[in-house]
Design an enzyme around this catalytic site. Structure first.
Site, PDB file in Angstrom:
ATOM      1  N   GLU A  52      67.762 -58.867 -65.416  1.00  0.00           N
ATOM      2  CA  GLU A  52      66.730 -59.019 -64.445  1.00  0.00           C
ATOM      3  C   GLU A  52      65.458 -59.661 -64.788  1.00  0.00           C
ATOM      4  O   GLU A  52      64.575 -59.458 -65.260  1.00  0.00           O
ATOM      5  CB  GLU A  52      66.260 -57.465 -63.994  1.00  0.00           C
ATOM      6  CG  GLU A  52      65.384 -57.516 -62.704  1.00  0.00           C
ATOM      7  CD  GLU A  52      64.728 -56.090 -62.428  1.00  0.00           C
ATOM      8  OE1 GLU A  52      65.272 -55.016 -62.903  1.00  0.00           O
ATOM      9  OE2 GLU A  52      64.127 -55.965 -61.508  1.00  0.00           O
ATOM     10  N   LYS A  54      70.335 -59.442 -61.788  1.00  0.00           N
ATOM     11  CA  LYS A  54      69.675 -58.717 -60.827  1.00  0.00           C
ATOM     12  C   LYS A  54      68.545 -59.694 -60.661  1.00  0.00           C
ATOM     13  O   LYS A  54      67.547 -59.525 -61.271  1.00  0.00           O
ATOM     14  CB  LYS A  54      69.316 -57.383 -61.367  1.00  0.00           C
ATOM     15  CG  LYS A  54      68.275 -56.505 -60.429  1.00  0.00           C
ATOM     16  CD  LYS A  54      68.105 -55.321 -60.824  1.00  0.00           C
ATOM     17  CE  LYS A  54      67.061 -54.553 -59.919  1.00  0.00           C
ATOM     18  NZ  LYS A  54      67.253 -52.814 -59.961  1.00  0.00           N
ATOM     19  N   GLY A 100      61.877 -55.862 -54.816  1.00  0.00           N
ATOM     20  CA  GLY A 100      60.683 -56.454 -54.982  1.00  0.00           C
ATOM     21  C   GLY A 100      59.542 -56.577 -54.103  1.00  0.00           C
ATOM     22  O   GLY A 100      58.833 -57.462 -54.121  1.00  0.00           O
TER      23      GLY A 100
HETATM   24  P1  13P Z   1      62.867 -52.646 -56.309  1.00  0.00           P
HETATM   25  O1  13P Z   1      64.018 -52.717 -55.582  1.00  0.00           O
HETATM   26  O2  13P Z   1      61.728 -51.616 -55.932  1.00  0.00           O
HETATM   27  O3  13P Z   1      62.164 -53.934 -56.614  1.00  0.00           O
HETATM   28  O4  13P Z   1      63.291 -52.046 -57.766  1.00  0.00           O
HETATM   29  C1  13P Z   1      64.457 -52.565 -58.203  1.00  0.00           C
HETATM   30  C2  13P Z   1      64.275 -52.571 -59.863  1.00  0.00           C
HETATM   31  O5  13P Z   1      64.976 -51.844 -60.589  1.00  0.00           O
HETATM   32  C3  13P Z   1      63.045 -53.247 -60.453  1.00  0.00           C
HETATM   33  O6  13P Z   1      63.136 -53.244 -61.928  1.00  0.00           O
END
Ligand code: 13P
Length: 354
Positions: A197, A239, A283
């Protein structure tokens, strides 16, 4: 010189034991099954505290467990959700029935995952940017998590766009890409599929094209590092952020379609086709935006240009309205579950290529 580097990569690739290679591939494929996505319920104690404070609920372990139980026991959510990312405390917790959350999820065919990073810290040489902590002892922790039933992991790197300051810096790109790759390789060596991510924050007034260019640079750096560390690309999940205008930029009426187009274009340039699934973070987009943009990607962008599953791994965009509907009250659990299921279903439909 180039030959030497190539040889190193080949020998490092052997670090992932062959015994896990098939399992990693199968897990990554199951997580990115058509019509399914991931629920990110791995908020750290501090972050979940902010979410609970927004509904006037104390950040006590009973309330954290109650919220997670509400989500994981929502009837039929396994039709839409392939995996759930847990925080360490939640993986070690049990629901009211005395069954561990990991077991509760597995019995419904949902794969439990675990956040393994330890949050971000400012880079000394570039204090407006961060690196992510948690590499020490990571392989051993992965081994323990695997024994507890987890089959995938998550590590979040954070990058910032600031055109005036020239961010993200080359330092932040290199540091975060390398840490993501070390993390991914440690996970795979212990049988966990790494969710990689690299989140580029939406903060700023930059246009969508700036986000597109930075997303390409970040993904290029990340995939170079993953290759250097011998990461098995078909045994991981990406991600990323969607390619959006900055949160304080002026947007056109057509912004959702622009986001869908710009996101798929950047991913086509930067993500190898062997990666089975690209599961977006939300996000800070609204629940509706996150769903609509995903739907547009899967309906208006040519499938032959996008060989991976495009789906969701949302935290806030799956939980925000459910949290409000719950309000910390046990009498609201069913109503809140219905709201959560509605979000899961809408995103599941949005993730189907048509
Ligand atoms: P959000 O979808 O709230 O951005 O969170 C996803 C996530 O796992 C952030 O690390």
């Amino acid at each position: 010189m180039a030959g030497g580097v190539g040889c190193t990569v080949v020998s490092l690739a052997r670090l992932a034991p062959m015994s896990f290679a098939d399992e990693l591939r199968a897990t990554a494929l199951a997580l990115s099954a058509p019509g399914k996505g991931i629920l990110a319920a791995d908020e750290s104690t501090g972050t979940i505290g902010k979410r609970l404070a927004s509904i006037g609920v104390e950040n006590a372990i009973e309330n954290r467990v109650a919220l997670r139980e509400l989500l994981f026991s929502a009837p039929g959510f396994e039709k839409y959700v392939s995996g759930v990312i847990l925080f360490d405390e939640t993986l070690r917790s049990t629901g009211k029935s005395g069954t561990s959350f990991a077991e509760m999820l597995r019995s419904r065919g949902v794969t439990p995952g675990i956040k393994v990073d330890a949050g971000t810290r400012a880079l000394d040489a570039s204090p407006n940017e961060t690196f992510t902590q948690g590499l020490d002892g990571l392989a051993e922790r992965c081994e323990e998590y695997y024994a507890m039933g987890a089959r995938f992991a998550k590590w979040r790197a954070v990058l910032t766009i600031d055109e005036a300051k020239g961010l993200p810096s080359a330092l932040a790109l290199a540091e975060n890409a390398n840490a993501l790759a070390r993390y991914a390789s440690a996970c795979q060596s212990r049988g966990l599929v790494p969710i990689v991510e690299p989140e580029i924050l939406m903060d700023g007034a930059h246009g969508i094209e700036v986000c597109g260019a930075v997303t390409r640079r970040v993904l290029d750096a990340v995939f170079s590092a993953l290759r250097l560390h011998g990461v098995q690309l078909d045994g991981m999940i990406l991600k990323p952020n969607m390619v959006t205008p900055g949160a304080s930029a002026k947007t056109s009426a057509n912004v959702d379609a622009e986001v869908a187009r710009a996101t798929v274009a950047a991913l086509c340039d930067a993500v190898p086709p062997s990666v089975p699934g690209i599961l977006f973070l939300s996000g800070g987009q609204s629940e509706e935006e996150a769903t609509e943009r995903l739907r547009l990607m899967n309906t208006t962008q040519k499938a032959d240009r996008a060989p991976w599953t495009l789906s969701f791994s949302y935290g806030r965009a799956l939980q925000a309205s459910c949290l409000k509907a719950w309000g910390g009250k046990s009498e609201n659990v069913s109503a809140a579950q219905a709201v959560f299921l509605d979000r899961c279903k809408s995103n599941s439909e949005a993730s189907i290529r048509r």
